[in-house]
Design a protein around this motif. Sequence first.
Motif, short mmCIF file in Angstrom:
data_model
loop_
_atom_site.label_atom_id
_atom_site.label_comp_id
_atom_site.label_asym_id
_atom_site.label_seq_id
_atom_site.Cartn_x
_atom_site.Cartn_y
_atom_site.Cartn_z
N ILE A 232 -60.73 -60.12 78.90
CA ILE A 232 -61.69 -59.06 79.21
C ILE A 232 -61.42 -57.83 78.35
N GLN A 233 -60.14 -57.50 78.16
CA GLN A 233 -59.80 -56.37 77.28
C GLN A 233 -60.32 -56.62 75.87
N GLU A 234 -60.11 -57.84 75.38
CA GLU A 234 -60.55 -58.17 74.01
C GLU A 234 -62.07 -58.11 73.89
N ARG A 235 -62.76 -58.63 74.90
CA ARG A 235 -64.23 -58.64 74.86
C ARG A 235 -64.81 -57.22 74.83
N ASN A 236 -64.05 -56.28 75.38
CA ASN A 236 -64.54 -54.90 75.46
C ASN A 236 -63.83 -53.96 74.48
N GLN A 237 -63.17 -54.57 73.47
CA GLN A 237 -62.46 -53.80 72.44
C GLN A 237 -61.47 -52.78 73.01
N LEU A 238 -60.75 -53.17 74.06
CA LEU A 238 -59.72 -52.30 74.63
C LEU A 238 -58.36 -52.68 74.06
N PRO A 239 -57.44 -51.72 74.00
CA PRO A 239 -56.07 -52.08 73.61
C PRO A 239 -55.49 -53.08 74.60
N ARG A 240 -54.45 -53.83 74.19
CA ARG A 240 -53.88 -54.86 75.08
C ARG A 240 -52.90 -54.30 76.10
N TYR A 241 -52.34 -53.12 75.84
CA TYR A 241 -51.37 -52.52 76.78
C TYR A 241 -50.29 -53.53 77.18
#
Length: 200
Positions: A137-146
């Motif tokens: 979900i993070q990848e799909r929304n271009q969020l950092p992986r943290y």
Amino acid sequence: MLYDKDIREPLFDYLEEQYGKIRIIEEKQMGRSRADVVMVLPKALCGLEIKSDADTYARLSRQVRDYNQYFDYNYIVVGTKHAHHVEEHVPDWWGILTVESEEGKPDFYLLRQARENPKVNWKRKLGLLWRPELVHIQERNQLPRYRQKSKDFVIDKILLKVPRERLYGQISDELFERDYTVIEKDIRAYKKEALLKRLK
């Protein structure tokens, strides 16, 4: 008298006929309770609690509180013994399905359609996903992986950055794709990667 074990498989067939594309997850831990059935729909999660004629309402109030935190819609599936009084035991947005034996087979009747749950807790709902699923979900929304942050931290960031209307479908997508045969390996790999990062 119909028991829980008599109801489940026919219930799944009934749900598939009614809703089309679904995925069934049984006995899912949620808070202090366990959901009998989670039905994954393309843009919603639906919890179903089964109360056969052999069951009582003893734990239902706590179960209702837990279901309300996790799922967009909820149903109670009851045998004929409970059918006349069940409305007193669940909120009015819960759907009610009754089941009785017809010629030796369970027969289902929709007594009340479920409405959208006003009490769903999105943090709890996202918490149903495993860490690798949250990464998708993070990848799909271009969020950092943290990578070095906790699951709770990641969930908070997703809720801050991703609109709810988009998350409905993305959560369902992850659960439709969930593969219990490979997820343990994925989780181990993710934890190992996170550990190595910390050691560096």
